[in-house]
Design a protein around this motif. Structure first.
Motif, mmCIF file in Angstrom:
data_model
loop_
_atom_site.group_PDB
_atom_site.id
_atom_site.type_symbol
_atom_site.label_atom_id
_atom_site.label_comp_id
_atom_site.label_asym_id
_atom_site.label_seq_id
_atom_site.Cartn_x
_atom_site.Cartn_y
_atom_site.Cartn_z
ATOM 1 N N VAL A 171 52.819 42.418 47.022
ATOM 2 C CA VAL A 171 52.602 42.619 45.593
ATOM 3 C C VAL A 171 52.945 41.349 44.828
ATOM 4 O O VAL A 171 52.194 40.922 43.927
ATOM 5 N N ALA A 172 54.075 40.737 45.166
ATOM 6 C CA ALA A 172 54.462 39.489 44.488
ATOM 7 C C ALA A 172 53.412 38.409 44.707
ATOM 8 O O ALA A 172 53.068 37.656 43.771
ATOM 9 N N MET B 148 50.132 38.843 45.431
ATOM 10 C CA MET B 148 48.893 39.172 44.735
ATOM 11 C C MET B 148 49.012 38.890 43.244
ATOM 12 O O MET B 148 48.076 38.367 42.617
ATOM 13 N N ARG B 149 50.141 39.204 42.665
ATOM 14 C CA ARG B 149 50.335 38.919 41.243
ATOM 15 C C ARG B 149 50.398 37.409 40.987
ATOM 16 O O ARG B 149 49.925 36.928 39.948
ATOM 17 N N GLY C 7 47.007 36.036 40.609
ATOM 18 C CA GLY C 7 46.216 36.577 39.518
ATOM 19 C C GLY C 7 45.544 37.908 39.772
ATOM 20 O O GLY C 7 44.709 38.334 38.968
ATOM 21 N N HIS C 8 45.883 38.617 40.846
ATOM 22 C CA HIS C 8 45.311 39.930 41.121
ATOM 23 C C HIS C 8 46.278 41.022 40.655
ATOM 24 O O HIS C 8 47.498 40.844 40.674
ATOM 25 N N GLU C 9 45.714 42.160 40.255
ATOM 26 C CA GLU C 9 46.551 43.289 39.905
ATOM 27 C C GLU C 9 47.111 43.928 41.173
ATOM 28 O O GLU C 9 46.403 44.070 42.168
ATOM 29 N N ALA C 10 48.364 44.325 41.094
ATOM 30 C CA ALA C 10 49.006 44.988 42.227
ATOM 31 C C ALA C 10 50.185 45.791 41.718
ATOM 32 O O ALA C 10 50.915 45.333 40.828
ATOM 33 N N SER C 11 50.359 46.972 42.242
ATOM 34 C CA SER C 11 51.435 47.865 41.799
ATOM 35 C C SER C 11 52.591 47.830 42.792
ATOM 36 O O SER C 11 52.376 47.840 44.015
ATOM 37 N N TRP C 12 53.785 47.793 42.249
ATOM 38 C CA TRP C 12 54.968 47.843 43.111
ATOM 39 C C TRP C 12 55.027 49.176 43.832
ATOM 40 O O TRP C 12 54.738 50.220 43.270
#
Length: 404
Positions: free
Chosen positions: A135-136, A138-139, A142-147
Protein backbone atom coordinates in the motif's frame (compact mmCIF):
# COMPACT_ATOMS: atom_id res chain seq x y z
CA UNK A 1 8.49 -55.49 12.45
CA UNK A 2 10.89 -56.78 15.05
CA UNK A 3 13.12 -58.54 12.51
CA UNK A 4 13.00 -55.92 9.80
CA UNK A 5 16.77 -56.01 9.23
CA UNK A 6 16.86 -59.75 8.63
CA UNK A 7 13.95 -59.80 6.21
CA UNK A 8 14.75 -56.63 4.29
CA UNK A 9 15.96 -56.87 0.73
CA UNK A 10 16.91 -53.62 -0.97
CA UNK A 11 14.29 -52.52 -3.48
CA UNK A 12 16.07 -52.22 -6.83
CA UNK A 13 14.82 -48.68 -7.29
CA UNK A 14 16.01 -47.15 -4.04
CA UNK A 15 18.87 -49.49 -3.26
CA UNK A 16 21.63 -48.28 -0.99
CA UNK A 17 20.37 -44.69 -1.07
CA UNK A 18 17.36 -45.57 1.07
CA UNK A 19 19.52 -47.71 3.32
CA UNK A 20 21.91 -44.82 3.90
CA UNK A 21 18.99 -42.48 4.27
CA UNK A 22 17.44 -44.33 7.18
CA UNK A 23 20.77 -45.28 8.75
CA UNK A 24 21.85 -41.66 9.09
CA UNK A 25 18.59 -40.28 10.45
CA UNK A 26 18.18 -39.89 14.18
CA UNK A 27 15.10 -41.61 15.65
CA UNK A 28 12.08 -39.42 15.08
CA UNK A 29 13.87 -36.84 13.00
CA UNK A 30 12.30 -35.80 9.73
CA UNK A 31 14.14 -37.98 7.25
CA UNK A 32 14.15 -35.22 4.68
CA UNK A 33 16.60 -33.15 6.74
CA UNK A 34 19.62 -35.44 6.64
CA UNK A 35 20.03 -37.23 3.35
CA UNK A 36 18.39 -36.26 0.10
CA UNK A 37 16.48 -38.93 -1.78
CA UNK A 38 15.28 -37.53 -5.07
CA UNK A 39 11.88 -39.27 -5.38
CA UNK A 40 10.84 -38.11 -1.92
CA UNK A 41 11.83 -34.51 -2.61
CA UNK A 42 9.91 -34.82 -5.86
CA UNK A 43 6.80 -35.94 -3.98
CA UNK A 44 7.09 -32.91 -1.69
CA UNK A 45 7.27 -30.70 -4.75
CA UNK A 46 4.13 -32.30 -6.20
CA UNK A 47 2.26 -31.66 -2.95
CA UNK A 48 3.37 -28.02 -3.02
CA UNK A 49 2.39 -27.59 -6.67
CA UNK A 50 -1.06 -29.00 -5.87
CA UNK A 51 -1.73 -26.33 -3.25
CA UNK A 52 -0.27 -23.58 -5.44
CA UNK A 53 -2.47 -24.69 -8.36
CA UNK A 54 -5.59 -24.64 -6.20
CA UNK A 55 -5.11 -21.19 -4.72
CA UNK A 56 -4.01 -19.52 -7.95
CA UNK A 57 -6.92 -21.15 -9.78
CA UNK A 58 -9.21 -19.47 -7.26
CA UNK A 59 -7.37 -16.14 -7.61
CA UNK A 60 -7.88 -16.32 -11.38
CA UNK A 61 -11.64 -16.59 -10.94
CA UNK A 62 -11.88 -20.41 -11.04
CA UNK A 63 -11.83 -20.70 -14.85
CA UNK A 64 -13.35 -23.81 -16.34
CA UNK A 65 -10.77 -26.16 -17.86
CA UNK A 66 -11.93 -29.67 -18.80
CA UNK A 67 -10.66 -32.26 -16.29
CA UNK A 68 -8.06 -29.85 -14.86
CA UNK A 69 -10.59 -27.67 -13.04
CA UNK A 70 -12.34 -30.71 -11.61
CA UNK A 71 -9.10 -32.06 -10.16
CA UNK A 72 -7.65 -28.74 -8.99
CA UNK A 73 -10.89 -27.64 -7.33
CA UNK A 74 -10.84 -30.63 -4.97
CA UNK A 75 -8.00 -29.07 -2.93
CA UNK A 76 -6.57 -32.40 -1.87
CA UNK A 77 -3.11 -31.09 -1.05
CA UNK A 78 -3.49 -30.88 2.78
CA UNK A 79 -4.24 -34.60 2.77
CA UNK A 80 -1.19 -35.31 0.60
CA UNK A 81 1.03 -33.37 3.01
CA UNK A 82 -0.36 -35.24 6.03
CA UNK A 83 0.16 -38.69 4.49
CA UNK A 84 3.62 -37.71 3.28
CA UNK A 85 4.58 -36.33 6.70
CA UNK A 86 3.64 -39.59 8.40
CA UNK A 87 5.60 -41.51 5.77
CA UNK A 88 8.76 -39.42 6.12
CA UNK A 89 8.76 -39.35 9.92
CA UNK A 90 8.24 -43.09 10.29
CA UNK A 91 10.59 -44.25 7.54
CA UNK A 92 13.60 -44.95 9.84
CA UNK A 93 11.39 -46.93 12.24
CA UNK A 94 9.85 -48.94 9.42
CA UNK A 95 13.34 -50.01 8.37
CA UNK A 96 14.57 -50.88 11.85
CA UNK A 97 12.08 -51.62 14.64
CA UNK A 98 14.86 -51.32 17.23
CA UNK A 99 14.74 -47.56 16.73
CA UNK A 100 11.46 -47.46 18.61
CA UNK A 101 13.36 -48.29 21.81
CA UNK A 102 15.98 -45.61 21.12
CA UNK A 103 13.40 -42.89 20.54
CA UNK A 104 13.81 -39.88 22.86
CA UNK A 105 10.81 -37.59 22.97
CA UNK A 106 12.80 -34.59 24.19
CA UNK A 107 15.36 -34.82 21.40
CA UNK A 108 12.63 -35.36 18.82
CA UNK A 109 10.63 -32.34 19.98
CA UNK A 110 13.69 -30.10 20.05
CA UNK A 111 14.52 -31.11 16.50
CA UNK A 112 10.97 -30.54 15.29
CA UNK A 113 10.53 -27.19 16.98
CA UNK A 114 13.90 -25.87 15.85
CA UNK A 115 13.14 -27.06 12.34
CA UNK A 116 9.69 -25.51 11.81
CA UNK A 117 8.92 -22.70 14.27
CA UNK A 118 11.11 -19.82 13.13
CA UNK A 119 10.37 -20.15 9.40
CA UNK A 120 6.68 -20.22 10.29
CA UNK A 121 6.96 -17.14 12.50
CA UNK A 122 8.89 -15.34 9.76
CA UNK A 123 6.10 -16.21 7.31
CA UNK A 124 3.49 -14.78 9.70
CA UNK A 125 5.43 -11.51 9.95
CA UNK A 126 5.71 -11.46 6.16
CA UNK A 127 1.96 -11.99 5.75
CA UNK A 128 1.19 -9.10 8.12
CA UNK A 129 3.72 -6.61 6.74
CA UNK A 130 3.47 -7.36 3.00
CA UNK A 131 0.12 -5.60 2.41
CA UNK A 132 1.24 -2.52 4.34
CA UNK A 133 4.45 -2.28 2.31
CA UNK A 134 2.53 -2.68 -0.94
CA UNK A 135 0.00 0.00 0.00
CA UNK A 136 2.80 2.42 0.88
CA UNK A 137 4.52 1.67 -2.42
CA UNK A 138 1.36 2.07 -4.50
CA UNK A 139 0.59 5.40 -2.87
CA UNK A 140 4.17 6.54 -3.38
CA UNK A 141 3.89 6.02 -7.14
CA UNK A 142 0.52 7.76 -7.33
CA UNK A 143 -1.96 4.84 -7.29
CA UNK A 144 -4.91 4.57 -4.94
CA UNK A 145 -4.58 1.87 -2.32
CA UNK A 146 -6.41 1.14 0.92
CA UNK A 147 -4.69 0.13 4.12
CA UNK A 148 -5.49 -3.44 5.07
CA UNK A 149 -6.90 -4.42 8.49
CA UNK A 150 -4.16 -5.50 10.87
CA UNK A 151 -4.77 -8.81 12.67
CA UNK A 152 -5.70 -8.37 16.32
CA UNK A 153 -3.54 -9.44 19.22
CA UNK A 154 -5.55 -12.63 19.87
CA UNK A 155 -5.40 -13.56 16.19
CA UNK A 156 -1.62 -13.13 16.22
CA UNK A 157 -1.20 -14.89 19.56
CA UNK A 158 -3.14 -17.97 18.48
CA UNK A 159 -1.20 -18.17 15.22
CA UNK A 160 2.20 -17.77 16.85
CA UNK A 161 1.31 -20.55 19.32
CA UNK A 162 -0.09 -22.89 16.64
CA UNK A 163 -3.48 -22.90 18.39
CA UNK A 164 -5.53 -20.95 15.82
CA UNK A 165 -7.30 -24.05 14.52
CA UNK A 166 -9.10 -24.29 17.87
CA UNK A 167 -10.85 -20.94 17.43
CA UNK A 168 -13.67 -20.29 15.00
CA UNK A 169 -12.80 -16.59 14.73
CA UNK A 170 -9.09 -17.04 14.07
CA UNK A 171 -8.37 -20.36 12.34
CA UNK A 172 -8.09 -18.72 8.90
CA UNK A 173 -6.77 -15.31 9.95
CA UNK A 174 -3.38 -13.78 9.04
CA UNK A 175 -2.79 -16.29 6.22
CA UNK A 176 -5.69 -18.54 5.27
CA UNK A 177 -3.54 -21.45 4.11
CA UNK A 178 -1.62 -21.71 7.38
CA UNK A 179 -4.42 -23.42 9.31
CA UNK A 180 -2.50 -26.54 8.32
CA UNK A 181 0.41 -25.50 10.54
CA UNK A 182 -1.79 -25.95 13.60
CA UNK A 183 -2.72 -29.40 12.30
CA UNK A 184 0.92 -30.28 11.62
CA UNK A 185 1.94 -29.25 15.14
CA UNK A 186 -0.79 -31.44 16.64
CA UNK A 187 0.44 -34.39 14.58
CA UNK A 188 4.04 -33.77 15.63
CA UNK A 189 2.96 -33.83 19.27
CA UNK A 190 0.99 -37.06 18.73
CA UNK A 191 3.91 -38.80 17.02
CA UNK A 192 5.75 -39.88 20.23
CA UNK A 193 2.53 -41.53 21.43
CA UNK A 194 2.24 -43.36 18.11
CA UNK A 195 5.85 -44.51 18.44
CA UNK A 196 5.05 -45.91 21.90
CA UNK A 197 1.96 -47.67 20.56
CA UNK A 198 3.85 -49.12 17.61
CA UNK A 199 6.76 -50.26 19.79
CA UNK A 200 4.49 -52.18 22.14
CA UNK A 201 1.82 -53.56 19.85
CA UNK A 202 3.04 -53.09 16.28
CA UNK A 203 1.04 -52.53 13.13
CA UNK A 204 -2.31 -53.74 14.59
CA UNK A 205 -2.12 -50.93 17.14
CA UNK A 206 -1.52 -48.37 14.40
CA UNK A 207 -4.57 -49.71 12.59
CA UNK A 208 -6.50 -49.32 15.83
CA UNK A 209 -5.50 -45.65 16.06
CA UNK A 210 -6.97 -45.19 12.60
CA UNK A 211 -10.19 -46.67 13.93
CA UNK A 212 -10.15 -44.21 16.82
CA UNK A 213 -9.74 -41.36 14.35
CA UNK A 214 -12.68 -42.63 12.27
CA UNK A 215 -14.89 -42.92 15.36
CA UNK A 216 -13.89 -39.41 16.38
CA UNK A 217 -14.93 -38.09 12.99
CA UNK A 218 -18.25 -39.92 13.19
CA UNK A 219 -18.88 -38.35 16.60
CA UNK A 220 -18.02 -34.91 15.20
CA UNK A 221 -20.43 -35.38 12.30
CA UNK A 222 -23.23 -36.36 14.68
CA UNK A 223 -22.66 -34.13 17.69
CA UNK A 224 -20.91 -30.95 16.53
CA UNK A 225 -22.68 -27.99 14.92
CA UNK A 226 -22.11 -27.88 11.18
CA UNK A 227 -20.45 -24.45 11.21
CA UNK A 228 -17.66 -25.70 13.51
CA UNK A 229 -17.26 -29.23 12.19
CA UNK A 230 -14.34 -28.25 9.98
CA UNK A 231 -12.13 -27.26 12.91
CA UNK A 232 -12.82 -30.51 14.73
CA UNK A 233 -12.42 -32.60 11.59
CA UNK A 234 -9.17 -30.87 10.66
CA UNK A 235 -7.63 -31.47 14.10
CA UNK A 236 -4.81 -33.88 14.74
CA UNK A 237 -7.15 -36.63 15.93
CA UNK A 238 -9.50 -35.98 13.03
CA UNK A 239 -6.70 -36.35 10.46
CA UNK A 240 -4.80 -39.04 12.34
CA UNK A 241 -6.09 -41.67 9.91
CA UNK A 242 -4.15 -39.98 7.10
CA UNK A 243 -0.98 -39.54 9.16
CA UNK A 244 -0.99 -43.18 10.27
CA UNK A 245 -1.64 -44.25 6.69
CA UNK A 246 1.64 -42.56 5.81
CA UNK A 247 3.38 -44.46 8.61
CA UNK A 248 1.95 -47.76 7.38
CA UNK A 249 3.02 -46.88 3.85
CA UNK A 250 6.60 -46.65 5.13
CA UNK A 251 6.22 -50.17 6.53
CA UNK A 252 4.96 -51.38 3.16
CA UNK A 253 7.92 -49.79 1.38
CA UNK A 254 10.41 -51.70 3.52
CA UNK A 255 8.60 -55.04 3.62
CA UNK A 256 6.94 -55.36 0.22
CA UNK A 257 8.41 -52.94 -2.30
CA UNK A 258 10.79 -55.50 -3.80
CA UNK A 259 7.80 -57.81 -4.32
CA UNK A 260 5.52 -55.24 -5.94
CA UNK A 261 5.02 -56.72 -9.37
CA UNK A 262 2.34 -58.36 -11.48
CA UNK A 263 -1.19 -57.95 -10.20
CA UNK A 264 -0.01 -56.06 -7.10
CA UNK A 265 1.64 -53.45 -9.27
CA UNK A 266 -1.48 -53.25 -11.45
CA UNK A 267 -3.61 -52.74 -8.35
CA UNK A 268 -1.76 -49.60 -7.30
CA UNK A 269 -3.15 -47.35 -10.08
CA UNK A 270 -6.58 -48.79 -9.29
CA UNK A 271 -6.04 -47.78 -5.67
CA UNK A 272 -5.09 -44.26 -6.73
CA UNK A 273 -8.17 -43.86 -8.95
CA UNK A 274 -10.50 -45.68 -6.57
CA UNK A 275 -9.37 -43.63 -3.61
CA UNK A 276 -9.89 -40.42 -5.54
CA UNK A 277 -13.41 -41.45 -6.56
CA UNK A 278 -14.34 -42.42 -3.02
CA UNK A 279 -13.06 -39.04 -1.82
CA UNK A 280 -14.74 -36.88 -4.45
CA UNK A 281 -17.92 -38.49 -5.79
CA UNK A 282 -20.84 -36.37 -4.51
CA UNK A 283 -23.00 -39.45 -3.94
CA UNK A 284 -20.54 -40.71 -1.31
CA UNK A 285 -20.15 -37.49 0.65
CA UNK A 286 -23.50 -37.44 2.47
CA UNK A 287 -22.51 -39.74 5.29
CA UNK A 288 -21.11 -39.48 8.80
CA UNK A 289 -18.15 -41.60 7.76
CA UNK A 290 -15.00 -39.64 6.76
CA UNK A 291 -14.94 -41.20 3.30
CA UNK A 292 -13.06 -38.26 1.83
CA UNK A 293 -10.10 -38.67 4.16
CA UNK A 294 -10.17 -42.47 3.93
CA UNK A 295 -10.30 -42.30 0.14
CA UNK A 296 -7.44 -39.80 -0.05
CA UNK A 297 -5.42 -41.89 2.41
CA UNK A 298 -5.72 -44.85 0.07
CA UNK A 299 -5.02 -42.70 -2.97
CA UNK A 300 -1.82 -41.12 -1.68
CA UNK A 301 -0.54 -44.29 -0.07
CA UNK A 302 -0.88 -46.16 -3.37
CA UNK A 303 0.64 -43.21 -5.21
CA UNK A 304 3.74 -43.13 -3.00
CA UNK A 305 4.31 -46.87 -3.36
CA UNK A 306 3.67 -46.68 -7.10
CA UNK A 307 6.22 -43.90 -7.56
CA UNK A 308 8.85 -45.81 -5.59
CA UNK A 309 8.08 -49.13 -7.29
CA UNK A 310 8.08 -48.01 -10.93
CA UNK A 311 11.49 -46.76 -12.12
CA UNK A 312 9.97 -44.59 -14.84
CA UNK A 313 7.78 -42.75 -12.35
CA UNK A 314 10.61 -42.47 -9.89
CA UNK A 315 12.84 -40.88 -12.51
CA UNK A 316 10.02 -38.51 -13.48
CA UNK A 317 9.57 -37.16 -9.94
CA UNK A 318 13.34 -37.12 -9.48
CA UNK A 319 13.91 -34.51 -12.15
CA UNK A 320 16.22 -31.80 -10.88
CA UNK A 321 13.67 -28.94 -11.02
CA UNK A 322 11.21 -30.94 -8.91
CA UNK A 323 13.73 -32.03 -6.30
CA UNK A 324 15.15 -28.51 -6.11
CA UNK A 325 11.67 -27.16 -5.35
CA UNK A 326 10.86 -30.08 -3.05
CA UNK A 327 13.79 -29.40 -0.73
CA UNK A 328 12.54 -25.83 -0.35
CA UNK A 329 8.85 -26.74 -0.30
CA UNK A 330 8.25 -25.73 3.32
CA UNK A 331 9.45 -22.16 2.86
CA UNK A 332 7.63 -21.81 -0.45
CA UNK A 333 4.42 -23.12 1.05
CA UNK A 334 4.59 -20.72 3.99
CA UNK A 335 4.60 -17.62 1.79
CA UNK A 336 2.81 -18.79 -1.35
CA UNK A 337 -0.72 -17.59 -0.63
CA UNK A 338 -0.16 -13.88 0.19
CA UNK A 339 2.53 -13.63 -2.48
CA UNK A 340 0.37 -15.16 -5.21
CA UNK A 341 -2.69 -13.20 -4.09
CA UNK A 342 -1.06 -9.77 -4.25
CA UNK A 343 0.69 -10.65 -7.49
CA UNK A 344 -2.71 -11.58 -8.98
CA UNK A 345 -4.16 -8.30 -7.70
CA UNK A 346 -1.29 -6.42 -9.36
CA UNK A 347 -2.02 -8.17 -12.64
CA UNK A 348 -5.75 -7.42 -12.45
CA UNK A 349 -5.85 -3.91 -11.04
CA UNK A 350 -2.64 -2.33 -12.30
CA UNK A 351 -1.85 -4.15 -15.53
CA UNK A 352 -5.46 -4.91 -16.44
CA UNK A 353 -5.31 -8.68 -16.96
CA UNK A 354 -8.87 -10.03 -16.71
CA UNK A 355 -9.79 -13.07 -14.65
CA UNK A 356 -9.76 -16.30 -16.59
CA UNK A 357 -7.33 -18.50 -18.46
CA UNK A 358 -4.95 -15.66 -19.32
CA UNK A 359 -4.54 -14.67 -15.70
CA UNK A 360 -4.22 -18.29 -14.63
CA UNK A 361 -1.53 -18.89 -17.24
CA UNK A 362 0.51 -15.97 -15.94
CA UNK A 363 0.07 -17.10 -12.34
CA UNK A 364 1.15 -20.65 -13.16
CA UNK A 365 4.31 -19.43 -14.88
CA UNK A 366 5.58 -15.99 -13.89
CA UNK A 367 3.57 -16.08 -10.68
CA UNK A 368 5.19 -19.30 -9.56
CA UNK A 369 8.58 -17.77 -10.31
CA UNK A 370 7.77 -14.86 -8.01
CA UNK A 371 6.53 -17.20 -5.28
CA UNK A 372 9.59 -19.41 -5.63
CA UNK A 373 11.93 -16.41 -5.38
CA UNK A 374 10.33 -15.18 -2.15
CA UNK A 375 10.29 -18.72 -0.74
CA UNK A 376 13.93 -19.20 -1.68
CA UNK A 377 14.86 -16.05 0.25
CA UNK A 378 13.00 -17.39 3.30
CA UNK A 379 14.74 -20.75 2.89
CA UNK A 380 18.23 -19.27 2.67
CA UNK A 381 17.82 -16.72 5.45
CA UNK A 382 15.71 -18.65 7.97
CA UNK A 383 14.86 -22.26 7.16
CA UNK A 384 18.30 -23.53 6.15
CA UNK A 385 19.96 -22.22 9.35
CA UNK A 386 17.11 -23.79 11.32
CA UNK A 387 17.75 -27.15 9.65
CA UNK A 388 21.38 -26.98 10.75
CA UNK A 389 20.33 -25.88 14.23
CA UNK A 390 17.83 -28.73 14.54
CA UNK A 391 20.49 -31.29 13.64
CA UNK A 392 22.52 -30.22 16.67
CA UNK A 393 19.69 -31.03 19.09
CA UNK A 394 20.72 -33.94 21.28
CA UNK A 395 24.30 -33.91 20.01
CA UNK A 396 25.59 -33.56 23.56
CA UNK A 397 24.01 -36.94 24.39
CA UNK A 398 25.03 -39.18 21.47
CA UNK A 399 23.83 -42.26 23.29
CA UNK A 400 20.24 -41.01 22.94
CA UNK A 401 20.23 -40.89 19.16
CA UNK A 402 21.66 -42.88 16.29
CA UNK A 403 24.95 -41.57 14.88
CA UNK A 404 24.59 -39.26 11.91
Amino acid sequence: MGNADESLRNPPLLGTRLEAYTERVAPGESTIDRVRIAPLDGLRALALLAVFAFHTWEFAGSPEIPVVSEVVSQNIRPDFFVVLTGFLLYLPFARDAARHRAFKTGVYLRRRLRRIVFPYWAALIYAVTLPEVLVAYMRAIGHEASWQPTPGIVDLLTHFTFTHLFFEDYWDGVNGSLWTMSLEMQLYLLFPLLILVAARWGVPALLATMGVSVLFRVAVAILVAENTQFMWSASGVGRLMEFVTGMLTAVVVFTMLDRVRGWVLAALPAGVVGGYLVATLPALQHTVLPLRELGLSLMFSCFIVLVLAVPLLSRAVSLRPLTFVGYRAYSIFLIHQPTAWYFSELLKKVIGVPEGLELLGILWTVGFGVVFLVGWVLFVTVEKPCITWSQRAGAARPQSVFPV
